[in-house]
Design a protein around this motif. Structure first.
Motif, mmCIF file in Angstrom:
data_model
loop_
_atom_site.group_PDB
_atom_site.id
_atom_site.type_symbol
_atom_site.label_atom_id
_atom_site.label_comp_id
_atom_site.label_asym_id
_atom_site.label_seq_id
_atom_site.Cartn_x
_atom_site.Cartn_y
_atom_site.Cartn_z
ATOM 1 N N THR A 1 8.562 -1.163 -0.119
ATOM 2 C CA THR A 1 9.443 -1.875 0.809
ATOM 3 C C THR A 1 10.769 -1.155 0.967
ATOM 4 O OG1 THR A 1 8.432 -3.972 0.165
ATOM 5 C CG2 THR A 1 10.513 -4.092 1.331
ATOM 6 N N ALA A 2 11.357 -0.698 -0.137
ATOM 7 C CA ALA A 2 12.657 -0.013 -0.086
ATOM 8 C C ALA A 2 12.567 1.246 0.777
ATOM 9 C CB ALA A 2 13.114 0.343 -1.497
ATOM 10 N N ILE A 3 11.499 1.995 0.605
ATOM 11 C CA ILE A 3 11.325 3.235 1.369
ATOM 12 C C ILE A 3 11.135 2.916 2.850
ATOM 13 C CG2 ILE A 3 9.842 5.248 1.680
ATOM 14 C CD1 ILE A 3 9.203 4.939 -1.389
ATOM 15 N N SER A 4 10.337 1.913 3.141
ATOM 16 C CA SER A 4 10.098 1.525 4.538
ATOM 17 C C SER A 4 11.390 1.099 5.222
ATOM 18 C CB SER A 4 9.094 0.373 4.603
ATOM 19 O OG SER A 4 7.835 0.759 4.102
ATOM 20 N N ARG A 5 12.219 0.372 4.489
ATOM 21 C CA ARG A 5 13.464 -0.123 5.080
ATOM 22 C C ARG A 5 14.411 1.007 5.461
ATOM 23 N NH1 ARG A 5 14.373 -4.990 0.799
ATOM 24 N NH2 ARG A 5 13.246 -6.608 1.919
ATOM 25 N N HIS A 6 14.559 1.977 4.561
ATOM 26 C CA HIS A 6 15.472 3.079 4.877
ATOM 27 C C HIS A 6 14.934 3.892 6.044
ATOM 28 C CE1 HIS A 6 17.884 6.768 4.390
ATOM 29 N NE2 HIS A 6 18.810 5.923 3.971
ATOM 30 N N ASP A 7 13.628 3.988 6.150
ATOM 31 C CA ASP A 7 13.028 4.670 7.298
ATOM 32 C C ASP A 7 13.309 3.900 8.590
ATOM 33 O OD1 ASP A 7 12.011 6.585 5.607
ATOM 34 O OD2 ASP A 7 9.989 5.734 5.532
ATOM 35 N N ASP A 8 13.283 2.571 8.492
ATOM 36 C CA ASP A 8 13.479 1.724 9.682
ATOM 37 C C ASP A 8 14.929 1.669 10.134
ATOM 38 O OD1 ASP A 8 10.805 1.137 9.565
ATOM 39 O OD2 ASP A 8 11.058 -0.840 8.644
ATOM 40 N N LEU B 1 0.827 -1.203 0.000
ATOM 41 C CA LEU B 1 0.000 0.000 0.000
ATOM 42 C C LEU B 1 0.864 1.257 0.000
ATOM 43 C CD1 LEU B 1 -2.881 -1.013 2.456
ATOM 44 C CD2 LEU B 1 -3.007 -0.738 -0.027
ATOM 45 N N LYS B 2 2.006 1.190 0.721
ATOM 46 C CA LYS B 2 2.928 2.323 0.710
ATOM 47 C C LYS B 2 3.446 2.535 -0.702
ATOM 48 C CE LYS B 2 6.954 4.243 3.110
ATOM 49 N NZ LYS B 2 6.223 5.418 3.589
ATOM 50 N N GLY B 3 3.704 1.430 -1.397
ATOM 51 C CA GLY B 3 4.144 1.523 -2.782
ATOM 52 C C GLY B 3 3.092 2.180 -3.653
ATOM 53 N N LYS B 4 1.825 1.799 -3.457
ATOM 54 C CA LYS B 4 0.730 2.411 -4.230
ATOM 55 C C LYS B 4 0.653 3.913 -3.973
ATOM 56 C CE LYS B 4 -3.244 0.340 -4.785
ATOM 57 N NZ LYS B 4 -4.507 -0.407 -4.592
ATOM 58 N N ASP B 5 0.811 4.293 -2.704
ATOM 59 C CA ASP B 5 0.755 5.717 -2.355
ATOM 60 C C ASP B 5 1.867 6.492 -3.059
ATOM 61 O OD1 ASP B 5 -1.412 5.293 -0.719
ATOM 62 O OD2 ASP B 5 -0.242 5.210 1.141
ATOM 63 N N GLU B 6 3.056 5.898 -3.085
ATOM 64 C CA GLU B 6 4.183 6.589 -3.727
ATOM 65 C C GLU B 6 3.955 6.725 -5.231
ATOM 66 O OE1 GLU B 6 6.667 8.104 -2.353
ATOM 67 O OE2 GLU B 6 6.246 7.466 -0.298
ATOM 68 N N ILE B 7 3.345 5.710 -5.832
ATOM 69 C CA ILE B 7 3.061 5.770 -7.280
ATOM 70 C C ILE B 7 2.050 6.882 -7.564
ATOM 71 C CG2 ILE B 7 2.130 4.520 -9.254
ATOM 72 C CD1 ILE B 7 4.893 3.582 -8.250
ATOM 73 N N LEU B 8 1.025 6.973 -6.718
ATOM 74 C CA LEU B 8 0.000 8.012 -6.913
ATOM 75 C C LEU B 8 0.582 9.410 -6.720
ATOM 76 C CD1 LEU B 8 -3.053 6.273 -5.179
ATOM 77 C CD2 LEU B 8 -2.626 6.555 -7.637
ATOM 78 N N LYS B 9 1.520 9.540 -5.746
ATOM 79 C CA LYS B 9 2.192 10.832 -5.554
ATOM 80 C C LYS B 9 3.026 11.172 -6.794
ATOM 81 C CE LYS B 9 2.713 10.425 -0.502
ATOM 82 N NZ LYS B 9 3.717 10.214 0.588
ATOM 83 N N GLY B 10 3.722 10.160 -7.307
ATOM 84 C CA GLY B 10 4.532 10.366 -8.506
ATOM 85 C C GLY B 10 3.682 10.725 -9.714
ATOM 86 N N LEU B 11 2.480 10.167 -9.764
ATOM 87 C CA LEU B 11 1.555 10.473 -10.857
ATOM 88 C C LEU B 11 1.159 11.948 -10.814
ATOM 89 C CD1 LEU B 11 -0.139 9.342 -13.213
ATOM 90 C CD2 LEU B 11 -1.944 8.823 -11.545
ATOM 91 N N GLU B 12 0.906 12.450 -9.613
ATOM 92 C CA GLU B 12 0.536 13.862 -9.439
ATOM 93 C C GLU B 12 1.687 14.792 -9.843
ATOM 94 O OE1 GLU B 12 -0.716 14.561 -5.456
ATOM 95 O OE2 GLU B 12 -2.406 13.174 -5.552
ATOM 96 N N LYS B 13 2.922 14.337 -9.564
ATOM 97 C CA LYS B 13 4.091 15.173 -9.864
ATOM 98 C C LYS B 13 4.532 15.062 -11.328
ATOM 99 C CE LYS B 13 5.981 14.695 -5.174
ATOM 100 N NZ LYS B 13 7.103 14.119 -4.373
#
Length: 598
Positions: A340-347, A280-292
């Motif tokens: 997953t990649a974004i979550s890992r760097h945050d963790d 779901l985090k991946g989906k959110d990032e894709i939608l943000k990228g779509l807006e940008k």
């Protein structure tokens, strides 16, 4: 400072003195310009320094540089320097070098191999996250996973030995159409009977894998089978309670079974990531990228990105486009990898991230890293795909959907049975405290060493019979060598013979076989550093085998307990003890269980 570092320093000073004499305006060279090699003939020296790299700047032929640099060397503490063609070679002071190497091994203990010439660990300050294994929850681990697991665990141990802080993670692929295929088969063929792994006498992952094979057979007779699985995935993403309950039950069956295999093969993780929690985090990032405007919506309603810059144009000179969200809004594999990649760097803020994934996914990772960079994450340059080749048995390639996969558990069971049979055939079972435990460790040594001795990038065949040989370049041979040294030291201890670690005793180690073994022990830190930098366990397997052969040669030519002279006996015991320390440390890095008796 170790011997090679000392030689590098002496040669660097000589070359820079030559630079200052010829042209003071030239920039001085650094230690990075100095490499060491082993001369092909011991008469030419023990360590060589090639001088080709200096030729262009000095406008001299390397042999001339060697002669002129030799004249600048005044520090003879490392040994006798020789100009040999385009090399500056050194004949080491054997007695001084021997006591230096052996004392360093003794004093540094577990840290030996970890420290560079400056006394700091090779990779001090590096934080490395390593992802490996990444099983699907629709089947058990197979031979391909075993190579992945061995590489991931070994690389992690090597990095840790070199001083890096390592965080091992496992991405569990627990959602998607492939998972729904097993679920659909369960509903069709098992649910009405109330079948469970326990009721059928199967490991959970083996039972779910059986369902996956059953779906493949079902789909060949029912053209709408895939559509049914896709509809189940949509229900899953919508949170359908019945679908979610079945999904959770079958996921638990698989994961419990997979974790049993991890425990058996000594594979451990610091954290498990579930795709069901990151997509779901991946989906959110894709939608943000779509807006940008990073991504675009295609005519069919799917969200895509143009990746032509990364992978080139297609055969028809069309641009390459990667789908990130299907037209129905569901995720694809790369979507969840982004999350997953974004979550890992945050963790856990890494400064290097290593993905241990087969070469079949080279295209995937090029695109993944490209997308993360486009999204603006500054740590993208720290991502690395450790690509490795396929592994198969001599019988051919495995296909899990057709039921021809080689299950990890079955393979290890077969290796275990063969090892135990050999132990009994030699009559060793009566002398061992637990022959079954020894057979298990021999099986793991055979498996892991065989998988790791090939450079990761290469495809390979796993030959079970060859891997179990107690002779040659195999895990069991290395275990035998460790057990042999342990036996010698044990007999010495029982006889009250002391190990001689004083300089006077070590000076007696002047035989060629003793000297070659000591030099190899001194090379251990460099081997660890090279394996860590290259993320290549085969560097350590090669070193380990060479060390074992040198000890075997030493043992044959230089009697230890029967040497006669008391000081020589104690000195050779000291050499054997130091060899055992390095051998066992190296074996641990390549997942070969150490055995004191076998």
């Amino acid at each position: 400072m170790d011997t090679k570092a000392q030689i590098k320093s002496i040669v660097l000073k000589a070359v820079n003195d030559l630079v200052s004499e010829i042209n003071p305006e030239l920039p001085l060279f650094t230690e990075d310009n100095i490499q060491t090699v082993t001369p092909p003939n011991p008469e030419m020296g023990d360590i060589g320094v090639p001088l080709f790299v200096f030729a262009k700047a000095l406008r001299m032929a390397p042999p001339v540089i060697a002669q002129k640099a030799l004249e600048k060397i005044t520090d003879k503490s490392a040994g006798e320097f020789l100009a040999v063609g385009p090399y500056l070679n050194v004949k080491l002071d054997k007695a001084g070098s021997a006591i230096s190497v052996l004392k360093t091994i003794e004093e540094q203990g577990e840290n030996y191999g970890s420290l560079a010439a400056n006394g700091k660990k090779h990779l001090e300050g590096r934080r490395v996250m390593v992802e490996f294994s990444s099983p699907n929850t629709n089947k058990p681990l197979h031979l391909g996973h075993l190579r992945n697991d061995a590489l991931g665990e070994s690389v992690s141990r090597i990095l840790k030995k070199a001083g890096a802080e390592v965080f091992k993670v496992d991405l569990i692929n627990n959602r998607g159409v492939h998972i729904c295929k097993s679920m659909l088969a369960y509903k069709l063929f098992h649910e009405k009977n109330g079948d469970t792994p326990e009721s059928l006498g199967l490991k959970g992952d083996h039972f779910v894998g059986q369902c996956y094979v059953e779906f493949d057979k079902y789909s060949k007779e029912h053209p709408k089978a895939l559509q049914e699985a896709e509809e189940m995935l949509i229900k899953w993403e919508q949170g359908d309670s019945e679908v979610r309950a079945l999904w959770q039950k079958m996921n638990d069956w698989t994961l419990n079974g997979v974790k049993e295999t991890y425990k058996r093969t000594n594979i451990e993780f610091d954290k498990f990531y579930l795709e069901s929690e990151t997509y779901l985090k991946g989906k959110d990032e894709i939608l943000k990228g779509l807006e940008k405007g990073v991504f675009f919506k295609a005519d069919d309603g799917s969200v895509r990105i143009d990746v032509t810059d990364v992978v080139g144009k297609g055969k028809d000179e069309d641009n390459h486009e990667k789908v990130l969200l299907r037209k129905d809004g569901t995720s694809v594999y790369i979507t969840q990898d982004i999350g997953t990649a974004i979550s890992r760097h945050d963790d856990w803020a890494f400064n290097q991230m290593v993905y241990v994934v087969a070469s079949e996914q080279n295209y995937h990772f090029k695109i993944l890293f490209h997308i993360l960079k486009k999204l603006g994450f500054d740590w993208t340059d720290k991502l690395f795909h450790l690509s490795y080749g396929l592994v198969n048995l001599p019988s051919g390639r495995m296909k899990s959907r057709e039921g021809t996969v080689v299950d990890a558990d079955d393979l290890i069971d077969n290796l275990h049975e063969s090892a135990l049979a050999e132990i009994k055939e030699k009559g060793r079972d009566k002398e061992l405290d637990d022959a079954d435990d020894v057979a298990e460790k021999v099986a793991l040594a055979a498996l892991h060493y065989y998988l790791l001795q090939v450079t990761p990038v290469k495809d390979m065949l796993f030959n079970p019979e060859e891997s179990l040989s107690f002779n040659g370049n195999t895990g069991p041979y290395l275990q035998y060598m460790g057990a042999r040294i342990s036996s010698i030291l044990r007999k010495a201890s029982e006889s009250g013979i002391k190990i001689g670690n004083d300089e006077e005793s070590v000076k007696l180690l002047d035989k060629p076989e003793e000297w070659e073994l000591i030099k190899a022990l001194g090379d251990f830190p460099a081997a660890v550093s090279k394996a860590a930098e290259n993320l290549d366990p085969s560097v350590m397997t090669s070193y380990l085998y060479d060390l074992s052969k040198l000890f075997s040669k030493f043992y044959q030519q230089c009697p230890i307990l029967a040497a006669g002279d008391e000081k020589l006996v104690s000195a050779r015991l000291y050499l054997a003890q130091c060899t055992l320390n390095v051998l066992s440390s190296c074996m641990d890095m390549v997942l070969v269980p150490f055995l004191e008796k076998m």
